[in-house]
Design an enzyme around this catalytic site. Structure first.
Site, mmCIF file in Angstrom:
data_model
loop_
_atom_site.group_PDB
_atom_site.id
_atom_site.type_symbol
_atom_site.label_atom_id
_atom_site.label_comp_id
_atom_site.label_asym_id
_atom_site.label_seq_id
_atom_site.Cartn_x
_atom_site.Cartn_y
_atom_site.Cartn_z
ATOM 1 N N CYS A 35 45.127 29.879 33.666
ATOM 2 C CA CYS A 35 45.039 31.054 32.803
ATOM 3 C C CYS A 35 44.758 30.659 31.364
ATOM 4 O O CYS A 35 44.117 31.392 30.630
ATOM 5 C CB CYS A 35 46.320 31.861 32.900
ATOM 6 S SG CYS A 35 47.776 30.834 32.827
ATOM 7 N N GLY A 92 49.669 36.482 36.709
ATOM 8 C CA GLY A 92 48.457 36.809 37.448
ATOM 9 C C GLY A 92 47.428 37.450 36.537
ATOM 10 O O GLY A 92 47.424 37.194 35.328
ATOM 11 N N SER A 93 46.607 38.295 37.094
ATOM 12 C CA SER A 93 45.509 38.853 36.315
ATOM 13 C C SER A 93 45.994 39.955 35.386
ATOM 14 O O SER A 93 47.012 40.603 35.638
ATOM 15 C CB SER A 93 44.441 39.411 37.254
ATOM 16 O OG SER A 93 44.917 40.593 37.859
ATOM 17 N N THR A 94 45.249 40.173 34.324
ATOM 18 C CA THR A 94 45.586 41.230 33.378
ATOM 19 C C THR A 94 45.513 42.599 34.052
ATOM 20 O O THR A 94 46.346 43.469 33.794
ATOM 21 C CB THR A 94 44.663 41.145 32.147
ATOM 22 O OG1 THR A 94 44.984 39.929 31.443
ATOM 23 C CG2 THR A 94 44.859 42.320 31.208
ATOM 24 N N GLU A 145 52.643 37.242 32.445
ATOM 25 C CA GLU A 145 51.866 36.095 31.975
ATOM 26 C C GLU A 145 50.502 36.259 32.614
ATOM 27 O O GLU A 145 50.352 36.073 33.815
ATOM 28 C CB GLU A 145 52.574 34.806 32.382
ATOM 29 C CG GLU A 145 52.208 33.638 31.512
ATOM 30 C CD GLU A 145 50.964 32.955 32.014
ATOM 31 O OE1 GLU A 145 49.866 33.378 31.595
ATOM 32 O OE2 GLU A 145 51.081 32.036 32.819
ATOM 33 N N LYS A 196 57.726 36.669 45.549
ATOM 34 C CA LYS A 196 56.573 36.749 46.440
ATOM 35 C C LYS A 196 55.492 35.781 45.990
ATOM 36 O O LYS A 196 54.919 35.922 44.918
ATOM 37 C CB LYS A 196 55.968 38.149 46.466
ATOM 38 C CG LYS A 196 54.865 38.246 47.525
ATOM 39 C CD LYS A 196 53.993 39.476 47.385
ATOM 40 C CE LYS A 196 52.700 39.217 46.649
ATOM 41 N NZ LYS A 196 51.752 38.340 47.328
ATOM 42 N N GLU A 232 37.205 36.535 31.850
ATOM 43 C CA GLU A 232 37.830 35.356 32.443
ATOM 44 C C GLU A 232 37.161 35.047 33.782
ATOM 45 O O GLU A 232 37.111 35.900 34.664
ATOM 46 C CB GLU A 232 39.325 35.623 32.653
ATOM 47 C CG GLU A 232 40.069 34.405 33.177
ATOM 48 C CD GLU A 232 41.571 34.648 33.287
ATOM 49 O OE1 GLU A 232 41.972 35.753 33.668
ATOM 50 O OE2 GLU A 232 42.334 33.701 32.998
#
Lengths: 486, 285, 303
Positions: free
Chosen positions: A301, A245-247, A267, A193, A398
């Site tokens: 990132c 993507g985001s944490t 990641e 996706k 971030e």
């Protein structure tokens, strides 16, 4: 007749617009889901627009996949896995992957233009970085397909089965390559996706996959929002989730798969330190700072978003940095001279602006380059904050934009401590001329990628991934294979 | 009259009693109490994590050769106290043969990982030929503080097979012993203590797994959790690990020897550095 | 007050990472110069050229022909500038002076036992004074690379300072001969020595040694000029020489100058190209952009 010898005192010299042509690209008005090598309507019949963030024009309508569509894709992937892909020899699998790589190379220009249109990144980067790296990633892993027993000498390598892969909007095609290539080489089938703001290059890749003759169902691409991603994560017949993507979302995924058989690689985010010592090659370090934070509008990132400069050279470095920022061109992503393109979405621009506001409110000193930015579309000037500490929110969280915080330090121990003083651990940069100091630093920094006297370099052979809350598992290189093998 | 051994816990190189002051009895097959052991608390876990974090830097920076020597020393010390372990194992219900096998396996396990200490890096690291003028290599680094829940059905090997690969790779460990068979764990702590292992590298607690394991899983300064099939506890532990993205290694069944137990507790770090091409003209060496 | 070599005044402890420089330079090379900016850039390039002949076989005839070309680059096309200067050996300065008449094209002369510089201070000074007396507007000296590589930086510094004095009103360009200095760290150090000793311009090469004016070397020297300007407010000129023979490469050099030093350096007072064949390639590119037709060398004079 004597002619004049003067520089016609015309010393204002600037670059004329140099837009990359869009005449050779083919875009459909509407994109369907790619399941079983066929373009299928979403069961909801719903579509959402994908826009050019530099102009806010709609580029195409994208299908929105529901749980039922994801189920269809997973079933196709499972069938392809059991009936075809797991029975095929590694050498044959490799040939398909090689073919995809070659076909991508042939259409590199088209991919680059579409990537810049859809994501906002400058054509210079999509042309010179994203697309070639994506092709090379397929080339690299293609060659592993028949050599897996050398990758894990202590085990008999076996594919996991169906891999669900969810990728971000910052490197749309490259992340698709990072996910699909090792998965296929290791013998898995895939449901991928793309991010909702950047589906186009993944769908163009689907065209190539179809043209390449890859057996139906081996790669399926389902587009949509977070609910589509959740459907993949929660599908009981998916064996592996790979997410970039985001944490925050990474943690949601990790909770969703807790107690199941699913393997994950994540990641995630970062707040990477870039450390400049007084004996560094200063001009190259300044360039490294620029690449570290302004590459891809800072939507990286592993961006070197926390700069640490040794106090005795801080004034010099900051002065040079500001001067260098003035030669950055911000604007039309399709212009070949653009250094910084458009912010990927309105939402992300709002986030960045929120942090800029926080920084100011926290009393940090802001500097933005003196460039003009287009009135339409989503743009952000390259931004520095000085006078900050580890305690400022803007050095802790971030931002994922072209915003750098600068702290000074006095001693090596101090900078190591501060660099590691974060829940993240994705990357770090070290700039010094002294070899022994480099190895001291690179050993002590708790991060998965260390760039010494360079920054933001990527290569298919080079494993990438984080420590701590930056995620786990590695992508790239021989280490990237184990994420897709039992 | 026989003098009974006091079973304490092992934190930061010292043998304190649990801060909670709680105990629980260990009974033999006949149902009579053979010892009282500490019923450690979350606070003991906390203290152990602090101790383990404090020495992580020093332990991970010891030379690989040195760590190998220390693991081998542990094997020697275990060999030297064989009889005591055999006795404790049989007291806790093992047959003589099974006890002998378990002790031997534990010694072999330590020798095995002693040998790996300065070798696994060579097997698992790589030099990566990138397409630019950079030298690029990936090497392994220890994750940090590892929470270990010993395999529950054994007293000794279930503990040793997880501790050895963790510390072999430069990690420090906080260990919850087998709840039902904890005696060897405390004696093993004495082996650790007398084997040049710096205090804090290995910390051993006894108590309820249902109390200690969740405390480790939820602790924000623990980098990984190692368990072996704890049944219903597995899922809540997995969930608790998410808060700091703790690496959760939930083995179904782990064998006493294997490189993968070391590498699973290592991070891969990739380092780049430019390579200068000397001169501008072509070089033919 | 006599100037002396004082490394503490210089940023010559600046370390340089060559790979980083190569990456930076590659980035300049991705700049796309099109349409009006290309035309304007090419005009600037023409006007920055030091049209050069430095051969043992130079004769009055050769020099006269080149001087004519310097003033009449491509007369069929109106509106073109002249080159900045001609560059000749001291023995040819008077010939050039006569040939150029009252043209504003300047005369640069190499001196100081060009190209090796392996002679005595006295001879170098005499060589310089002779060229100036003959009518040279600019002196292109060479540094003593042997002394530099032997670590005798004071010697190199003092020599430049002495030649500067001998130049009188003539502007001094100091040739580092970067191809013999080997590393960019040396290039940077030599740049700083030259600038501090009194150079008006720093110049990469004699044209006799390869590699000559690579973009990496020019970049390094431009950064030295930039740092000196930031420290003192004094502008120093830059002359890459040798190896720049195409319009594209010349434009990339201009991109570097613009992005490092800024528009004030974009005139022949502060930037020159030492070249002989560059002019015709630039002319061909200009005519191509005027007419849309790819050009043939047969239509452009070679003097």
């Amino acid at each position: 007749m004597a002619k004049k010898n003067t520089a016609n005192s015309q010393t204002e010299w600037d670059y004329a617009a140099s837009p990359e042509s869009t005449s050779h690209i083919r875009l459909e008005k509407k994109y369907q889901l790619f399941i079983n090598n066929e373009w299928v309507e979403p069961s909801s019949k719903k579509y959402f627009p994908t826009i050019n963030p530099a102009t806010e024009d709609v580029l195409a309508e994208i299908a929105w996949a529901t749980d039922a569509d994801v189920d269809k894709a997973v079933k196709a992937a499972r069938k392809a896995y059991t009936e075809v892909w797991s029975k095929m020899s590694g050498a044959e699998r490799g040939k398909y992957i090689y073919r995809i790589a070659r076909m991508m190379q042939e259409r590199a220009r088209e991919f680059a233009v579409i990537e810049s249109l859809d994501s906002g990144k400058p054509i210079r980067e999509s042309r010179d970085v994203d697309v070639p790296l994506a092709c090379n990633h397929f080339f690299y892993y293609a060659g592993w397909a028949d050599k897996l027993e050398y990758a894990m000498p202590h085990k008999k390598p076996e594919a996991l089965g169906v891999a669900g892969q969810i990728i971000p909007w910052n490197f749309p095609l490259l992340m698709a390559a990072w996910k699909i290539a090792p998965a296929l080489a290791a013998g898995n089938t895939v449901v991928l996706k793309p991010a909702e703001t950047t589906s186009l290059t993944a769908l163009k890749l689907a065209e190539i996959i179809k043209d390449s003759g890859l057996p139906p169902g081996v790669v399926n691409i389902v587009t949509g929002y977070g609910d589509t991603g959740a459907a993949i994560v929660n599908h009981p017949d998916v064996d592996k989730i790979a997410f970039t993507g985001s944490t925050n979302v990474g943690k949601i995924i990790q909770r969703a798969v807790a107690g199941t058989h699913k393997k994950t690689t994540l990641e995630l985010g970062g707040k990477s330190a870039n450390i400049i010592f007084d004996d560094a090659p200063i001009d190259q370090a300044v360039e490294g700072i620029i690449n570290g934070i302004f590459f891809n509008q800072g939507h990286v990132c592993c961006a070197g978003s926390r700069l640490f400069v040794q106090e005795n050279v801080a004034d010099l470095v900051i002065k040079k940095l500001k001067a260098r920022m003035e030669s950055l061109y911000v604007g039309d992503p399709l212009d070949k001279n653009t250094d910084i393109g458009a912010i990927n979405s309105k939402e992300q621009l709002d986030t960045i602006n929120k942090y800029i506001k926080i920084g100011k409110a926290e009393g940090a000193e802001i500097y933005q380059s003196d460039c003009s930015i287009p009135s339409k579309g989503f743009f952000c000037k390259p931004t520095l904050f000085t006078g900050v500490s580890q305690s400022h929110v803007i050095t802790q969280e971030e931002i994922f934009g072209p915003v750098l915080t600068i702290q000074t330090f006095r001693t090596i121990d101090e900078v190591i401590q501060k660099a590691n003083n974060t829940p993240y651990g994705l990357a770090a940069g070290v700039w010094t001329d002294k070899g022994s100091r480099i190895f001291n630093l690179t050993t002590k920094l708790r991060a998965g990628v260390i760039w010494a006297n360079t920054y933001n370099k990527f290569d298919p052979v080079s494993p990438f991934g984080g420590y701590k809350e930056s995620g786990f598992g590695r992508e790239g290189g021989v280490h990237g294979l184990s994420a897709y093998l039992k | 009259m026989e003098i009974l051994k006091t079973y304490k816990i092992y934190i930061g190189g010292a043998f304190p009693r649990t801060e909670s002051g709680r105990y629980y009895p260990i009974v033999d097959a006949s149902g009579s109490t053979i010892a009282n052991v500490c019923l450690s608390s979350r606070k003991d876990v906390r203290n152990a994590v602090v101790a383990a974090r404090k020495v992580f830097g020093g332990w991970s920076e010891k030379t690989a050769f040195n760590r190998g020597q220390i693991l081998y020393r542990m094997a020697e010390m275990l060999e030297g106290r064989k009889l005591q372990f055999l006795e404790e194992l049989t007291k806790q219900g093992s047959s003589k043969e099974a006890a002998a096998l378990e002790v031997q396996e534990s010694i072999d396990c330590l020798v095995y990982y002693a040998g790996w200490a300065d070798k696994f890096q060579q097997i698992a690291s790589s030099v990566n030929p990138v397409s630019s003028s950079h030298f690029n290599f990936s090497a392994l680094e220890p994750m940090g503080v590892i929470g270990i829940v010993a395999a529950q059905e054994t007293s000794l090997i279930g503990l040793v097979k997880f501790i050895a690969p963790a510390i072999c790779g430069g990690n420090t460990a906080v260990v919850a012993a087998s709840e039902a068979f904890p005696l060897c764990a405390v004696t093993f702590a004495e082996v650790v203590h007398s084997s040049d292992v710096p205090g804090g590298v290995v910390n051993i607690l006894t108590g309820k797994v249902s109390e200690l394991a969740p405390a480790m899983a939820a602790h924000m300064d623990v980098n990984a959790l190692v368990t072996e099939s704890l049944g219903e506890l597995d899922k809540p532990l997995a969930l608790a690990c998410v808060d700091n993205l703790k690496r959760n290694l939930a083995y179904q069944h782990a064998v006493p020897q294997g490189l993968q137990y070391i590498t699973a507790l290592q991070e891969v770090k990739t380092t780049w550095h430019p390579i200068e091409q000397i001169g501008g003209a072509s070089s033919s060496y | 007050m006599k100037k002396t070599y004082n490394p503490s005044l210089m940023l010559s402890n600046t370390r340089i990472d060559k790979v980083g420089v190569e990456e930076r330079v590659a980035r300049f090379q991705t700049r796309s110069i099109k349409n009006e900016s290309k035309k304007q850039g090419l005009h600037m390039v023409l006007n920055m050229i030091d049209l050069t002949t430095l051969e043992g076989k130079d004769t009055p005839g050769k020099v006269q022909q080149m001087c004519y070309k310097a003033q009449h680059l491509h007369d069929v096309h109106p509106g073109l500038p002249t080159v900045a200067a001609v560059c000749v050996y001291p023995s040819m300065v008077s010939i050039a002076r006569k040939a150029l008449g009252n043209s504003s094209v300047k005369i640069a002369s190499v001196s100081t036992a060009f190209p090796s510089g392996q002679s005595t201070r006295e001879i170098k000074l005499a060589d310089t004074k002779f060229a100036v007396e003959q009518g040279a507007d600019e002196i292109d000296m060479v540094i003593s690379r042997g002394k530099f590589l032997a670590g005798e930086y004071s010697f190199v510094f003092d020599e430049i300072a002495a030649i500067k004095e001998a130049c009188g009103k003539a502007r001094l360009k100091v040739i580092l001969e970067t191809g013999e200095l080997c590393t960019l760290d040396h290039v940077r150090m030599a740049s700083d020595i030259a600038i501090h000793a009194g150079a008006d311009f720093i110049k990469t090469s004699t044209g006799k040694i390869q590699p000559a004016a690579t973009m990496q070397v020019t970049y390094t020297m431009l950064m030295a000029i930039k740092d000196y300007y930031d420290q003192t407010g004094i502008m120093i000129g830059m002359k890459p020489a040798g190896g720049i023979s195409t319009a594209k490469l010349a434009l990339h050099n201009l991109v570097m100058v613009k992005e490092i030093l800024g528009n004030p350096w974009l005139s022949n007072e502060w930037f020159r190209f030492g070249a002989s064949s560059l002019a015709n390639d630039v002319l061909m590119q200009l005519m191509k952009s005027e007419s849309g037709l790819y050009q043939s060398p047969d239509y452009f004079s070679i003097d």
